[in-house]
Design a protein around this motif. Sequence first.
Motif, short mmCIF file in Angstrom:
data_model
loop_
_atom_site.label_atom_id
_atom_site.label_comp_id
_atom_site.label_asym_id
_atom_site.label_seq_id
_atom_site.Cartn_x
_atom_site.Cartn_y
_atom_site.Cartn_z
N GLY A 34 0.82 -1.21 0.00
CA GLY A 34 0.00 0.00 0.00
C GLY A 34 0.85 1.26 0.00
O GLY A 34 0.53 2.24 -0.67
N ILE A 35 1.95 1.24 0.75
CA ILE A 35 2.83 2.41 0.81
C ILE A 35 3.51 2.63 -0.54
O ILE A 35 3.61 3.77 -1.03
CB ILE A 35 3.88 2.22 1.92
N VAL A 36 3.96 1.55 -1.18
CA VAL A 36 4.59 1.67 -2.49
C VAL A 36 3.59 2.21 -3.51
O VAL A 36 3.90 3.07 -4.34
CB VAL A 36 5.15 0.30 -2.94
N GLN A 37 2.35 1.70 -3.47
CA GLN A 37 1.32 2.20 -4.38
C GLN A 37 1.07 3.69 -4.16
O GLN A 37 0.93 4.45 -5.13
CB GLN A 37 0.02 1.43 -4.16
N LEU A 38 1.03 4.10 -2.90
CA LEU A 38 0.80 5.52 -2.59
C LEU A 38 1.93 6.38 -3.16
O LEU A 38 1.68 7.46 -3.71
CB LEU A 38 0.70 5.72 -1.08
N CYS A 39 3.16 5.92 -3.04
CA CYS A 39 4.30 6.66 -3.61
C CYS A 39 4.15 6.79 -5.12
O CYS A 39 4.38 7.87 -5.69
CB CYS A 39 5.61 5.94 -3.28
N ARG A 40 3.73 5.72 -5.75
CA ARG A 40 3.55 5.75 -7.20
C ARG A 40 2.45 6.73 -7.58
O ARG A 40 2.58 7.48 -8.56
CB ARG A 40 3.21 4.34 -7.68
N GLU A 41 1.37 6.74 -6.83
CA GLU A 41 0.23 7.61 -7.14
C GLU A 41 0.53 9.08 -6.87
O GLU A 41 -0.04 9.96 -7.53
CB GLU A 41 -0.98 7.17 -6.31
N THR A 42 1.40 9.36 -5.90
CA THR A 42 1.67 10.75 -5.53
C THR A 42 2.99 11.27 -6.10
O THR A 42 3.37 12.41 -5.82
CB THR A 42 1.69 10.90 -4.00
N ARG A 45 9.39 9.33 -4.46
CA ARG A 45 10.37 8.25 -4.51
C ARG A 45 10.25 7.42 -3.24
O ARG A 45 10.12 7.96 -2.15
CB ARG A 45 11.78 8.83 -4.64
N TYR A 46 10.28 6.10 -3.39
CA TYR A 46 10.14 5.20 -2.26
C TYR A 46 11.52 4.77 -1.78
O TYR A 46 12.33 4.26 -2.56
CB TYR A 46 9.32 3.98 -2.66
N ASP A 85 11.08 14.41 -4.13
CA ASP A 85 10.27 14.16 -2.94
C ASP A 85 10.30 12.67 -2.61
O ASP A 85 9.97 11.83 -3.46
CB ASP A 85 8.82 14.60 -3.17
N THR A 86 10.66 12.36 -1.38
CA THR A 86 10.91 10.97 -0.99
C THR A 86 10.08 10.59 0.22
O THR A 86 9.91 11.40 1.14
CB THR A 86 12.41 10.77 -0.68
N LEU A 87 9.60 9.36 0.22
CA LEU A 87 8.96 8.79 1.40
C LEU A 87 9.89 7.72 1.96
O LEU A 87 10.14 6.70 1.31
CB LEU A 87 7.60 8.18 1.06
N ILE A 88 10.42 7.98 3.15
CA ILE A 88 11.33 7.03 3.80
C ILE A 88 10.50 6.06 4.64
O ILE A 88 9.81 6.46 5.57
CB ILE A 88 12.35 7.75 4.68
N HIS A 89 10.56 4.81 4.28
CA HIS A 89 9.76 3.77 4.94
C HIS A 89 10.64 3.04 5.95
O HIS A 89 11.48 2.23 5.58
CB HIS A 89 9.22 2.80 3.89
N CYS A 90 10.45 3.36 7.23
CA CYS A 90 11.19 2.67 8.30
C CYS A 90 10.46 1.37 8.60
O CYS A 90 9.51 1.33 9.39
CB CYS A 90 11.27 3.55 9.54
N ASP A 91 10.90 0.31 7.94
CA ASP A 91 10.23 -0.98 8.04
C ASP A 91 10.80 -1.78 9.21
O ASP A 91 11.98 -1.65 9.56
CB ASP A 91 10.43 -1.74 6.73
N GLU A 92 9.92 -2.58 9.82
CA GLU A 92 10.34 -3.48 10.90
C GLU A 92 10.96 -2.72 12.07
O GLU A 92 11.97 -3.14 12.64
CB GLU A 92 11.34 -4.51 10.39
N LEU A 93 10.36 -1.61 12.44
CA LEU A 93 10.91 -0.79 13.52
C LEU A 93 11.13 -1.61 14.79
O LEU A 93 12.15 -1.47 15.47
CB LEU A 93 9.98 0.39 13.82
#
Length: 353
Positions: A34-42, A45-46, A85-93
């Motif tokens: 879902g996060i990757v899709q949102l980056c693509r739609e907006t 950069r993921y 513009d980048t979305l930094i995804h902190c995965d597995e916090l």
Amino acid sequence: MNVEQMKVVLREILARTDLTPCIVGHRGVGKTAGIVQLCRETGRRYQPVRLGQMEVGDLVGIPYREKDVMYWSRPCWWPDDGAPDTLIHCDELNRAQQEDTLQAIFQFVEPPSEGNRRALHTHTLHPRHKVVVTINPPDGTYQVATLDRALIDRMVMLYVETDYQCWARYAAARDLDQGVRRFLAANTSLLASQGSPLEMDAEPTERGWEMVSILRRQCRFPRELEMEIYAGIIGKEAAIAFLRWCADHAARPVTAAEVLNHWDSVAEKLRAQRDDQQAVTMSDIVTTLTGNGALAPDQEENLVRYIDILPRDMRFGLVKSLLRIPPVALALSRDKYDGVVFDAIRAISAEAR
């Protein structure tokens, strides 16, 4: 909420605030997709950062010295000011294997204080770059660390669960195997194991209420999701009480005292009031000022602001009543208010003739 709803909420939070959303969900529910899709739609950069594989040096950079000053190199995943513009995804916090890694990322997931940039050690992030966190729930079925209450308190916790209809739309869009889709249409309970409840016992705090205030002022969420969003910040009990209080007060017409003394907090509600509610507010203003027509300068300004937002016929009626109160009539007749009350006064004069 499901993944589609998660994207709607994320889009609002990331576009309008500097808060840090934390998506909580069981494995495979679609958090990352879902996060990757949102980056693509907006058009963002993921940039994934898998914290379960990182040490402190991977986050803060390797130290180096120039003369007698120590610096830290920028990590390769860190977007500089000129990056898209980048979305930094902190995965597995909560899979960070070392306590010091979790302590190091604490500063980064904390929303920046007003006027400052989000930071990690000596590195600062441009405001157009955003951060989102994802975790699995600490329900005993995952090898995860228990997050510090102070860390949870700094994020907007959003809980994502399996939803067949949402998945079916995703499967159709991805053209997944027809046999799989037909089988699950007839056996929706086999889509995914729900697992344990996701709630992580959020509690009301001063910081939590501030985040709720920011979201209410800057974001527009579907009404059916407000409860889930606020419960993830201040807890279910406080969220229920707050939204019930809002519903009770939404139907109440704005009072004269609120118009005169708290304009900024009621202006939006006044513009949205129905005519019958507006009539109650106008009547209260006339009654209040008839008993005591003396207005402080800020009250005078607020009264004129209120007159200005009224439809022409209601404005005429209110001004006509207010001109019967000598101190108020004197205030409204000033030249600086001509743009607001002149038409009403002229119509009243014509009616008198």
